[in-house]
Design a protein around this motif. Structure first.
Motif, PDB file in Angstrom:
ATOM      1  N   GLN A   1       0.166   5.316 -12.593  1.00  0.00           N
ATOM      2  CA  GLN A   1       1.171   4.745 -13.479  1.00  0.00           C
ATOM      3  C   GLN A   1       0.535   3.894 -14.576  1.00  0.00           C
ATOM      4  OE1 GLN A   1       4.290   2.837 -11.205  1.00  0.00           O
ATOM      5  NE2 GLN A   1       4.500   4.629  -9.896  1.00  0.00           N
ATOM      6  N   ALA A   2      -0.577   3.245 -14.266  1.00  0.00           N
ATOM      7  CA  ALA A   2      -1.273   2.455 -15.287  1.00  0.00           C
ATOM      8  C   ALA A   2      -1.867   3.382 -16.345  1.00  0.00           C
ATOM      9  CB  ALA A   2      -2.360   1.600 -14.644  1.00  0.00           C
ATOM     10  N   VAL A   3      -2.391   4.537 -15.906  1.00  0.00           N
ATOM     11  CA  VAL A   3      -2.940   5.494 -16.865  1.00  0.00           C
ATOM     12  C   VAL A   3      -1.830   6.016 -17.776  1.00  0.00           C
ATOM     13  CG1 VAL A   3      -3.981   7.779 -17.103  1.00  0.00           C
ATOM     14  CG2 VAL A   3      -4.869   6.167 -15.407  1.00  0.00           C
ATOM     15  N   MET A   4      -0.654   6.284 -17.190  1.00  0.00           N
ATOM     16  CA  MET A   4       0.484   6.766 -17.980  1.00  0.00           C
ATOM     17  C   MET A   4       1.095   5.654 -18.841  1.00  0.00           C
ATOM     18  SD  MET A   4       1.126   9.925 -17.594  1.00  0.00           S
ATOM     19  CE  MET A   4       2.806  10.134 -18.174  1.00  0.00           C
ATOM     20  N   GLY A   5       0.882   4.412 -18.432  1.00  0.00           N
ATOM     21  CA  GLY A   5       1.533   3.310 -19.139  1.00  0.00           C
ATOM     22  C   GLY A   5       2.980   3.146 -18.749  1.00  0.00           C
ATOM     23  N   ILE A   6       3.320   3.484 -17.512  1.00  0.00           N
ATOM     24  CA  ILE A   6       4.709   3.352 -17.072  1.00  0.00           C
ATOM     25  C   ILE A   6       4.825   2.419 -15.871  1.00  0.00           C
ATOM     26  CG2 ILE A   6       5.485   5.565 -17.961  1.00  0.00           C
ATOM     27  CD1 ILE A   6       5.190   6.646 -15.074  1.00  0.00           C
ATOM     28  N   LEU A   7       3.891   1.486 -15.765  1.00  0.00           N
ATOM     29  CA  LEU A   7       3.996   0.478 -14.713  1.00  0.00           C
ATOM     30  C   LEU A   7       5.272  -0.325 -14.906  1.00  0.00           C
ATOM     31  CD1 LEU A   7       0.586  -1.371 -14.306  1.00  0.00           C
ATOM     32  CD2 LEU A   7       1.832  -0.116 -12.559  1.00  0.00           C
ATOM     33  N   ASP A   8       5.923  -0.711 -13.831  1.00  0.00           N
ATOM     34  CA  ASP A   8       7.051  -1.625 -13.939  1.00  0.00           C
ATOM     35  C   ASP A   8       6.510  -2.992 -14.294  1.00  0.00           C
ATOM     36  OD1 ASP A   8       9.176   0.021 -13.418  1.00  0.00           O
ATOM     37  OD2 ASP A   8       8.875  -0.080 -11.261  1.00  0.00           O
ATOM     38  N   SER A   9       6.773  -3.417 -15.495  1.00  0.00           N
ATOM     39  CA  SER A   9       6.176  -4.671 -15.948  1.00  0.00           C
ATOM     40  C   SER A   9       7.219  -5.557 -16.593  1.00  0.00           C
ATOM     41  CB  SER A   9       5.062  -4.364 -16.948  1.00  0.00           C
ATOM     42  OG  SER A   9       4.495  -5.543 -17.425  1.00  0.00           O
ATOM     43  N   PRO A  10       7.449  -6.776 -16.114  1.00  0.00           N
ATOM     44  CA  PRO A  10       6.931  -7.300 -14.872  1.00  0.00           C
ATOM     45  C   PRO A  10       7.502  -6.554 -13.657  1.00  0.00           C
ATOM     46  CG  PRO A  10       8.624  -8.760 -15.739  1.00  0.00           C
ATOM     47  CD  PRO A  10       8.398  -7.678 -16.756  1.00  0.00           C
ATOM     48  N   PRO A  11       6.871  -6.660 -12.513  1.00  0.00           N
ATOM     49  CA  PRO A  11       5.781  -7.534 -12.088  1.00  0.00           C
ATOM     50  C   PRO A  11       4.379  -6.962 -12.316  1.00  0.00           C
ATOM     51  CG  PRO A  11       6.654  -6.386 -10.195  1.00  0.00           C
ATOM     52  CD  PRO A  11       7.441  -5.931 -11.379  1.00  0.00           C
ATOM     53  N   GLY A  12       4.247  -5.683 -12.691  1.00  0.00           N
ATOM     54  CA  GLY A  12       2.917  -5.085 -12.775  1.00  0.00           C
ATOM     55  C   GLY A  12       2.211  -5.430 -14.078  1.00  0.00           C
ATOM     56  N   HIS A  13       0.922  -5.756 -14.002  1.00  0.00           N
ATOM     57  CA  HIS A  13       0.143  -6.058 -15.205  1.00  0.00           C
ATOM     58  C   HIS A  13      -1.227  -5.416 -15.092  1.00  0.00           C
ATOM     59  CE1 HIS A  13       2.975  -9.135 -16.646  1.00  0.00           C
ATOM     60  NE2 HIS A  13       3.141  -9.376 -15.362  1.00  0.00           N
ATOM     61  N   VAL A  14      -1.649  -4.745 -16.167  1.00  0.00           N
ATOM     62  CA  VAL A  14      -3.021  -4.263 -16.213  1.00  0.00           C
ATOM     63  C   VAL A  14      -3.862  -5.433 -16.694  1.00  0.00           C
ATOM     64  CG1 VAL A  14      -4.618  -2.649 -17.288  1.00  0.00           C
ATOM     65  CG2 VAL A  14      -2.299  -1.916 -16.729  1.00  0.00           C
TER      66      VAL A  14
ATOM     67  N   HIS B   1      -8.136  -2.662 -13.589  1.00  0.00           N
ATOM     68  CA  HIS B   1      -7.560  -3.667 -12.688  1.00  0.00           C
ATOM     69  C   HIS B   1      -6.064  -3.763 -12.922  1.00  0.00           C
ATOM     70  CE1 HIS B   1     -11.732  -4.908 -12.308  1.00  0.00           C
ATOM     71  NE2 HIS B   1     -11.392  -5.623 -11.254  1.00  0.00           N
ATOM     72  N   VAL B   2      -5.284  -3.716 -11.830  1.00  0.00           N
ATOM     73  CA  VAL B   2      -3.840  -3.906 -11.956  1.00  0.00           C
ATOM     74  C   VAL B   2      -3.411  -4.894 -10.890  1.00  0.00           C
ATOM     75  CG1 VAL B   2      -1.566  -2.834 -11.879  1.00  0.00           C
ATOM     76  CG2 VAL B   2      -3.520  -1.531 -12.721  1.00  0.00           C
ATOM     77  N   GLU B   3      -2.570  -5.845 -11.290  1.00  0.00           N
ATOM     78  CA  GLU B   3      -2.034  -6.741 -10.262  1.00  0.00           C
ATOM     79  C   GLU B   3      -0.524  -6.873 -10.427  1.00  0.00           C
ATOM     80  OE1 GLU B   3      -4.491 -10.132 -11.148  1.00  0.00           O
ATOM     81  OE2 GLU B   3      -2.838 -11.126 -12.163  1.00  0.00           O
ATOM     82  N   PHE B   4       0.127  -7.192  -9.319  1.00  0.00           N
ATOM     83  CA  PHE B   4       1.571  -7.417  -9.341  1.00  0.00           C
ATOM     84  C   PHE B   4       1.813  -8.884  -9.079  1.00  0.00           C
ATOM     85  CE2 PHE B   4       1.256  -2.955  -8.685  1.00  0.00           C
ATOM     86  CZ  PHE B   4       2.362  -2.433  -9.329  1.00  0.00           C
ATOM     87  N   ARG B   5       2.461  -9.537 -10.052  1.00  0.00           N
ATOM     88  CA  ARG B   5       2.736 -10.967  -9.892  1.00  0.00           C
ATOM     89  C   ARG B   5       4.162 -11.130  -9.393  1.00  0.00           C
ATOM     90  NH1 ARG B   5       0.351 -11.710 -15.802  1.00  0.00           N
ATOM     91  NH2 ARG B   5      -1.783 -11.096 -15.305  1.00  0.00           N
ATOM     92  N   THR B   6       4.280 -11.460  -8.146  1.00  0.00           N
ATOM     93  CA  THR B   6       5.609 -11.665  -7.576  1.00  0.00           C
ATOM     94  C   THR B   6       5.740 -13.119  -7.193  1.00  0.00           C
ATOM     95  OG1 THR B   6       4.966 -11.308  -5.280  1.00  0.00           O
ATOM     96  CG2 THR B   6       5.474  -9.365  -6.583  1.00  0.00           C
ATOM     97  N   ARG B   7       6.943 -13.490  -6.802  1.00  0.00           N
ATOM     98  CA  ARG B   7       7.149 -14.898  -6.453  1.00  0.00           C
ATOM     99  C   ARG B   7       6.442 -15.247  -5.142  1.00  0.00           C
ATOM    100  NH1 ARG B   7      13.535 -15.016  -5.191  1.00  0.00           N
ATOM    101  NH2 ARG B   7      13.600 -13.382  -6.733  1.00  0.00           N
ATOM    102  N   TYR B   8       6.015 -14.227  -4.410  1.00  0.00           N
ATOM    103  CA  TYR B   8       5.323 -14.500  -3.149  1.00  0.00           C
ATOM    104  C   TYR B   8       3.817 -14.543  -3.329  1.00  0.00           C
ATOM    105  CZ  TYR B   8       9.914 -13.032  -1.692  1.00  0.00           C
ATOM    106  OH  TYR B   8      11.255 -12.911  -1.574  1.00  0.00           O
ATOM    107  N   GLY B   9       3.364 -14.312  -4.544  1.00  0.00           N
ATOM    108  CA  GLY B   9       1.934 -14.334  -4.776  1.00  0.00           C
ATOM    109  C   GLY B   9       1.503 -13.139  -5.601  1.00  0.00           C
TER     110      GLY B   9
END
Lengths: 343, 308
Positions: free
Chosen positions: A68-81, A27-35
């Motif tokens: 990108q989650a498998v590689m561990g290179i998600l832009d975090s924040p906003p991306g979260h596994v 599961h991956v979600e992006f938490r932005t100011r819009y939701g």
């Protein structure tokens, strides 16, 4: 090879007998100011050495985010596994500290990107960017690293490798640049290669050459290859298995021939029907009505139901589990029997 | 490359003549009675007036005066100031201290700006970023005519941390406070440019590639992001060097540093044409050379830029 692998073999928890790469309920979600955008919602797949898995889907279905989650290179924040496991040889990579995770990248799991011009650093020579891998991960001297870089360019069939090692990315043609990317990914002899739309930015003749090169290198090295694409034509020739993604889920997974012959999910079926065909010349193209859902408002039940011809009441409430259609074949559709049987 | 430099040098010659001509014309047009200005409030005899008028060709037409001046300039003779001192001697005194001051200012400003800019570019909207944003706004809002005397008063006189005046043959230490004040003139813009360049480059695809290569965060920033982010900053720093050279007027006045700005200011108030034009001519050359160097540096930093 043993001496080259030395650095990463100290990774604790790696079991050589375990499956090469296994992604479970990611599961991956992006938490932005819009939701919160739910980009990946429980993805499962597995890759074995020498196998090619194609991940197929429209733009925004979560295929690149998964990679990108498998590689561990998600832009975090906003991306979260937010859940799931990514097991490399039995070792779950997600809880690993960054320092250890970093050693898996490029060494064990490498990745190539879509647009090689922007994916390569414009101000460094390709020799530097290739050699950097050997200097950082293998502690080689500049001179040795450069020598290895020339060998790599040779392996990916770049003419006059020795002369071009000092060139900058913008001095290469599109196809040659993608070869440089491939060389970079192969540099440390990884066991898994993730190719994220490797040929999308290229013209058709060059696409075929690049796919040929990838297939050849994969055979030689017995790598697991994850090919992310939206191009069903590319997939048919090279993939062993296909995972079709929709709204952050794998909706159908099957061996390549089965999926083309008898799709078991309405979405896959619609995708196949939308391929333009020469014998339908002059007729109207088939399209899938509607749009993929916004990731912050994925419909309840089966996410595909608003666009689906087979949809019934159950589809609006109960999210379909991955039904076993055949051994090694799943489909997330309550009515897969009808879809398969429907000619 | 060689042809490009040659062309630029030829352009510089034209610019140089144009700039000196305009400055000379402005000084000429502004002239009221330079002989009286020189003497101040004291009365001046007719014979004295005649000698001075002849020596400086004050009664001849403008173009003639300009010709005399350029003849001297091109043979390496800056002429004499209306005070009777040779201008080349005054320059030999003034330039080293101003160059020292400007270099010190630029080193301080660039170091602070790049370090803080990188940090706030990485941690956008964090505490550090917000604090630097407020600070840079304050510095931008304070004109140097306020900042310089204030700094001298607080840090030089009241707290006594720095010498309040620098004077001739100033040590690096004595120049430190004036340099900080002068540097604050440019630090804010440099910081903001660095910050936005870092923030933009962090989102670039090649940074994702660098991370996929398993490089450490430090290396990704220090090698891949920084090099790309410095390209716009270097341009700015180059232009700032020229600005600081001429912008030193207030700082040099406040801290009593007998540099270029100090002399220029005195020359303008005493209607000392030869002095002003001489100093400005050199300033023009400094500007032109710095700009050329910046352009060449630009190509060295960014291999995609080629001059032909």
């Amino acid at each position: 090879m043993t001496e080259i692998r030395a650095e990463t073999d100290v990774l604790p928890g790696v079991d050589r007998a375990a499956p090469l790469l296994e992604v479970t309920d990611l599961h991956v979600e992006f938490r932005t100011r819009y939701g919160v955008a739910h980009a990946v919602n429980g993805v499962n797949f597995r890759v074995s050495p020498g196998e090619t898995l194609a991940i197929l889907g429209e733009s925004g279905c979560g295929k690149s985010v998964t990679a990108q989650a498998v590689m561990g290179i998600l832009d975090s924040p906003p991306g979260h596994v937010t859940g799931g496991e990514v097991r490399y040889r039995g070792l779950d990579l997600l809880p690993l500290p960054e320092e250890q995770r970093r050693r898996v990248r490029a060494n064990r799991i490498a990745m190539i990107f879509q647009d090689a011009l922007s994916a390569l650093n414009p101000v460094y020579t390709v020799g530097f960017q290739l050699g950097e891998l050997f200097r950082v991960h293998r502690g080689m001297s500049r001179r040795d690293a450069r020598k290895r870089a020339v060998e790599l360019l040779d392996q990916v069939q770049i003419p006059l490798a020795k002369a071009r090692i000092g060139d900058y990315p913008h001095q290469f043609s599109g196809g040659m640049r993608q070869r440089v990317m491939i060389a970079m990914a192969l540099a440390l002899d990884p066991e898994v290669l993730i190719a994220d739309e490797p040929t999308t930015a290229l013209d058709v003749t060059v696409q075929a050459q690049i796919m040929g090169l990838l297939a050849e290198q994969q055979r030689q090295r017995n790598m697991g290859l994850i090919l992310i694409t939206h191009d069903m034509g590319v997939v048919a020739d090279v993939a062993d298995r296909i995972a079709v993604m929709y709204a952050g889920k794998v909706v159908e997974e099957a061996p390549v021939h089965d999926i083309y012959a008898r799709p078991a999910h309405p979405y896959t079926r619609a995708l196949l029907e939308s391929i333009p065909r020469l014998d339908h010349k002059g007729g109207q193209l088939n399209v899938i009505r509607g749009l993929p859902p916004a990731l912050d408002a994925i419909p309840a039940g089966c996410p595909f139901h608003p666009r689906c011809d087979y949809a019934q009441d159950a589809c609006r409430h109960d999210p379909p589990p991955p039904y076993a259609v055949a051994p090694g074949r799943t489909a997330r559709c309550h009515f897969w029997r009808e879809v398969v049987g429907d000619e | 490359m060689f042809r490009y430099i040659l062309r630029r040098l030829l352009q510089m010659v034209l610019t140089f003549f144009g700039a000196t001509f305009i400055v000379y014309a402005l000084m000429f047009a502004n002239q009221d009675d330079p002989v009286q200005a020189l003497a101040g409030d004291r009365p001046i005899t007719d014979s004295q007036r005649q000698i001075l008028t002849e020596r400086y060709h004050l009664d001849e037409p403008f173009l003639q005066q300009y010709r005399y001046y350029m003849e001297g300039l091109l043979t390496g003779d800056f002429g004499t100031s209306l005070t009777g001192r040779r201008i080349s001697d005054m320059m030999a005194d003034a330039w080293p201290v101003t160059i020292k001051l400007a270099l010190l200012a630029i080193v301080i400003a660039a170091t602070v700006a790049i370090t803080a800019g990188v940090v706030s570019g990485i941690r956008r909207a964090g505490t550090f970023d917000n604090v630097t944003l407020v600070l840079t706004l304050v510095i931008l809002c304070l004109p140097i005519v306020v900042l310089a005397p204030l700094a001298r008063l607080v840090f030089g006189v009241q707290l006594g941390w720095f010498p309040p005046t620098a004077g001739r043959d100033a040590s690096w230490w004595a120049l430190l406070l004036p340099a900080i004040v002068l540097g604050s003139l440019v630090v804010a813009t440099q910081l903001r440019v660095t910050r936005s360049a870092v923030a933009e480059n962090l989102r670039a695809d090649y940074v994702r590639t660098a991370r996929a290569k398993g490089l450490s965060g430090r290396r990704v920033i220090g090698v891949h992001v920084l090099r790309n982010s410095l390209i716009p900053v270097v341009t700015l720093v180059g232009v700032d060097i020229g600005n600081l050279m001429s912008g030193a007027i207030v700082t040099e006045g406040v801290f009593n540093i007998p540099g270029v700005g100090f002399n220029l200011f005195r020359g303008i108030t005493t209607e000392d044409g030869p002095l002003v034009v001489g100093f400005v001519s050199i300033l023009v050359i400094v500007f032109l050379v710095v700009n050329l160097v910046v352009d060449l540096l630009y190509a060295a930093l960014d291999p995609r830029i080629r001059y032909a």
